[in-house]
Design a protein around this motif. Structure first.
Motif, PDB file in Angstrom:
ATOM      1  N   SER A   5       0.850  -1.171   0.000  1.00  0.00           N
ATOM      2  CA  SER A   5       0.000   0.000   0.000  1.00  0.00           C
ATOM      3  C   SER A   5       0.893   1.230   0.000  1.00  0.00           C
ATOM      4  N   ALA A   6       0.690   2.097  -0.975  1.00  0.00           N
ATOM      5  CA  ALA A   6       1.434   3.349  -1.059  1.00  0.00           C
ATOM      6  C   ALA A   6       0.398   4.459  -1.047  1.00  0.00           C
ATOM      7  N   ASN A   7       0.195   5.076   0.102  1.00  0.00           N
ATOM      8  CA  ASN A   7      -0.895   6.042   0.202  1.00  0.00           C
ATOM      9  C   ASN A   7      -0.451   7.450   0.578  1.00  0.00           C
ATOM     10  N   SER A   8       0.837   7.709   0.541  1.00  0.00           N
ATOM     11  CA  SER A   8       1.350   9.061   0.758  1.00  0.00           C
ATOM     12  C   SER A   8       1.907   9.572  -0.552  1.00  0.00           C
ATOM     13  N   VAL A   9       1.740  10.870  -0.797  1.00  0.00           N
ATOM     14  CA  VAL A   9       2.230  11.463  -2.038  1.00  0.00           C
ATOM     15  C   VAL A   9       3.741  11.304  -2.099  1.00  0.00           C
ATOM     16  N   ASN A  10       4.180  10.537  -3.103  1.00  0.00           N
ATOM     17  CA  ASN A  10       5.605  10.259  -3.245  1.00  0.00           C
ATOM     18  C   ASN A  10       5.798   9.358  -4.452  1.00  0.00           C
ATOM     19  N   THR A  11       7.050   9.037  -4.756  1.00  0.00           N
ATOM     20  CA  THR A  11       7.374   8.029  -5.762  1.00  0.00           C
ATOM     21  C   THR A  11       8.078   6.891  -5.041  1.00  0.00           C
ATOM     22  N   TYR A  12       7.618   5.676  -5.305  1.00  0.00           N
ATOM     23  CA  TYR A  12       8.130   4.489  -4.632  1.00  0.00           C
ATOM     24  C   TYR A  12       8.691   3.513  -5.664  1.00  0.00           C
ATOM     25  N   THR A  13       9.578   2.653  -5.216  1.00  0.00           N
ATOM     26  CA  THR A  13      10.075   1.560  -6.043  1.00  0.00           C
ATOM     27  C   THR A  13       9.703   0.259  -5.359  1.00  0.00           C
ATOM     28  N   PHE A  14       9.209  -0.681  -6.150  1.00  0.00           N
ATOM     29  CA  PHE A  14       8.808  -1.982  -5.627  1.00  0.00           C
ATOM     30  C   PHE A  14       9.458  -3.062  -6.477  1.00  0.00           C
ATOM     31  N   GLN A  67      11.770  -3.970 -11.301  1.00  0.00           N
ATOM     32  CA  GLN A  67      11.551  -2.802 -10.456  1.00  0.00           C
ATOM     33  C   GLN A  67      10.351  -2.028 -11.007  1.00  0.00           C
ATOM     34  N   LEU A  68       9.315  -1.884 -10.204  1.00  0.00           N
ATOM     35  CA  LEU A  68       8.158  -1.088 -10.592  1.00  0.00           C
ATOM     36  C   LEU A  68       8.275   0.287  -9.940  1.00  0.00           C
ATOM     37  N   THR A  69       7.863   1.306 -10.658  1.00  0.00           N
ATOM     38  CA  THR A  69       7.823   2.656 -10.113  1.00  0.00           C
ATOM     39  C   THR A  69       6.369   3.005  -9.834  1.00  0.00           C
ATOM     40  N   ILE A  70       6.093   3.390  -8.611  1.00  0.00           N
ATOM     41  CA  ILE A  70       4.733   3.738  -8.183  1.00  0.00           C
ATOM     42  C   ILE A  70       4.744   5.220  -7.812  1.00  0.00           C
ATOM     43  N   THR A  71       3.922   5.995  -8.488  1.00  0.00           N
ATOM     44  CA  THR A  71       3.805   7.427  -8.207  1.00  0.00           C
ATOM     45  C   THR A  71       2.403   7.701  -7.686  1.00  0.00           C
ATOM     46  N   VAL A  72       2.314   8.295  -6.504  1.00  0.00           N
ATOM     47  CA  VAL A  72       1.021   8.619  -5.899  1.00  0.00           C
ATOM     48  C   VAL A  72       0.772  10.106  -6.101  1.00  0.00           C
ATOM     49  N   GLY A  73      -0.359  10.445  -6.772  1.00  0.00           N
ATOM     50  CA  GLY A  73      -0.674  11.832  -7.113  1.00  0.00           C
ATOM     51  C   GLY A  73      -1.184  12.646  -5.943  1.00  0.00           C
ATOM     52  N   LEU A  74      -0.808  13.905  -5.950  1.00  0.00           N
ATOM     53  CA  LEU A  74      -1.198  14.873  -4.934  1.00  0.00           C
ATOM     54  C   LEU A  74      -2.550  15.484  -5.274  1.00  0.00           C
TER      55      LEU A  74
END
Length: 124
Positions: A5-14, A67-74
């Motif tokens: 779960s990525a629920n904060s505005v940021n860019t994550y790598t999984f 490697q997946l890049t996950i970007t959560v929008g603001l």
């Protein structure tokens, strides 16, 4: 439970775990900001911001170790309150949310900012 779960505005790598070749994505984009109001205390209010896009159950082909890049929008910023004789501005649009890998991506578009309001005054 094999979920993240990525629920904060940021860019994550999984990193995709071994033995996983397909993932299911549920994603929500940032909502748009509300429109500005003409003046405090007179009962006029700006429009509410548009909702962010949503996708549920979207499948994506992946490879173990990828490697997946996950970007959560603001969410978009709301517009300010302005004086009586100024058109109230619209709110800012919301940011997109995305999951990107080597073989594809899932993108959910952010919501639109909504226009402001102004009262037309009649003077005799």
């Amino acid at each position: 439970n094999n979920s993240i779960s990525a629920n904060s505005v940021n860019t994550y790598t999984f990193t995709v775990p071994q033995g996983i070749y397909q993932i299911t994505v549920d994603a929500v984009a940032g909502g748009g900001g509300g429109g500005g109001a003409e003046e405090v205390g007179n009962g006029d209010a700006g429009g509410g911001g548009g909702s962010g896009g949503y996708v549920q159950g979207q499948t994506m082909t992946v490879s173990p170790g990828e490697q997946l890049t996950i970007t959560v929008g603001l969410g978009g910023a709301g517009a300010p309150v302005v004086g009586r004789t100024t058109n109230a501005p619209g709110g800012a649009g919301g940011g997109s949310t995305a999951v990107s890998g080597l073989d594809g991506h899932v993108v959910v578009t952010g919501g639109a900012g909504i226009g402001g309001v102004i009262r037309v005054w009649e003077f005799a």
